[in-house]
Design a protein around this motif. Sequence first.
Motif, short mmCIF file in Angstrom:
data_model
loop_
_atom_site.label_atom_id
_atom_site.label_comp_id
_atom_site.label_asym_id
_atom_site.label_seq_id
_atom_site.Cartn_x
_atom_site.Cartn_y
_atom_site.Cartn_z
N ARG A 219 39.58 38.70 41.96
CA ARG A 219 40.30 37.54 42.45
C ARG A 219 41.33 38.02 43.47
NH1 ARG A 219 40.96 32.90 38.81
NH2 ARG A 219 38.89 32.51 37.94
N THR B 298 43.22 36.58 33.18
CA THR B 298 42.90 36.39 34.60
C THR B 298 43.58 35.14 35.14
OG1 THR B 298 40.79 37.56 34.48
CG2 THR B 298 41.03 35.95 36.24
N GLU B 299 43.52 34.05 34.40
CA GLU B 299 44.16 32.81 34.85
C GLU B 299 45.67 32.96 34.89
OE1 GLU B 299 42.47 30.41 36.20
OE2 GLU B 299 40.69 31.62 35.77
N THR C 245 46.56 35.15 38.02
CA THR C 245 46.41 34.44 39.30
C THR C 245 47.46 33.34 39.45
OG1 THR C 245 44.69 33.04 38.28
CG2 THR C 245 43.94 34.94 39.54
#
Length: 306
Positions: free
Chosen positions: A156, A281-282, A285
């Motif tokens: 990402r 991950t969320e 980010t």
Amino acid sequence: MQLDSARLTALLAVIQHGSFERAARVLHVTPSAVSQRIARLEDELGLVLIARGMPCQATPHGERLARHAEAVALAERDTLDRLGVPAPDATRPVVRVAVNADSLATWFVDALSDLQSMRVDVVIDNEDHSADWLRRGEVMAAVTAQTHPVGGCDRRRLGRLRYRATAAPAFLAQHFADGVTAQALQAAPALSFNTLDRLQARWAAQYVAPVEPGLGHRLPSANAFVEAALAGVGWGLNPEALVADALSAGRLHELLADTPFDVPLDWHYVRRLETVMAPLTEAVTAAAARHLRAGTGAGAAVDSLL
């Protein structure tokens, strides 16, 4: 040879908690049971895995085996998540990630504020080399400035961390009295994170000339970088967020006015663990979106890297 899962769990608990007694409390067994499991694992492999002491520490062989045990636990958690089986808090997996010191000091901790499903074990390295930990299989994810593909990983794009080349007024007067020239940069001591740190040289190449800055103190700490600049013992690239107040107060000056240097950062993580890694991950980010500067590709969807 098949490794016994109970023995691996005991090894990981001792390494994480630093003693047989604390590991035993976490595992709800006796310290003797933990000791026996470790001893049998060491006998089976013919290797010393734990350096006994206060605290107990992993040997190089034990550290490698612990990383394997973490990966197994995370893969098991991923499988259970896909089956819809909830994990009790006591079995929260540990995710080891590599993060550059400047991200850790400016925005990464914000990503952990609402993370309940796992625990994070951070190792620190330069942003140009943090992905190497991922390539060696020593971490499950990394914040990195490298754009080269990491096999078996997804990516990402996070955004750009802005830096300012700063120094104390007295340092500027002493070393750059005749201006920030190539010759002056070669003579003035520049701070560095480690021997691999090329940030100061890259700034010099972009704004002045492709020269090697003078050798200064080596400080593997974002906050120490700022303090060293304030103390007048060198110049260096500091995250804008860490020096904004000092710049406004005049305690630090830019070497050259309005010469920001942006470093694009990516989040790489092991693809096969995508489901169990999703909360982290969320969180990463989202925190990056709050703190980093948007740039080309920032906030983009996942890129698959073969």
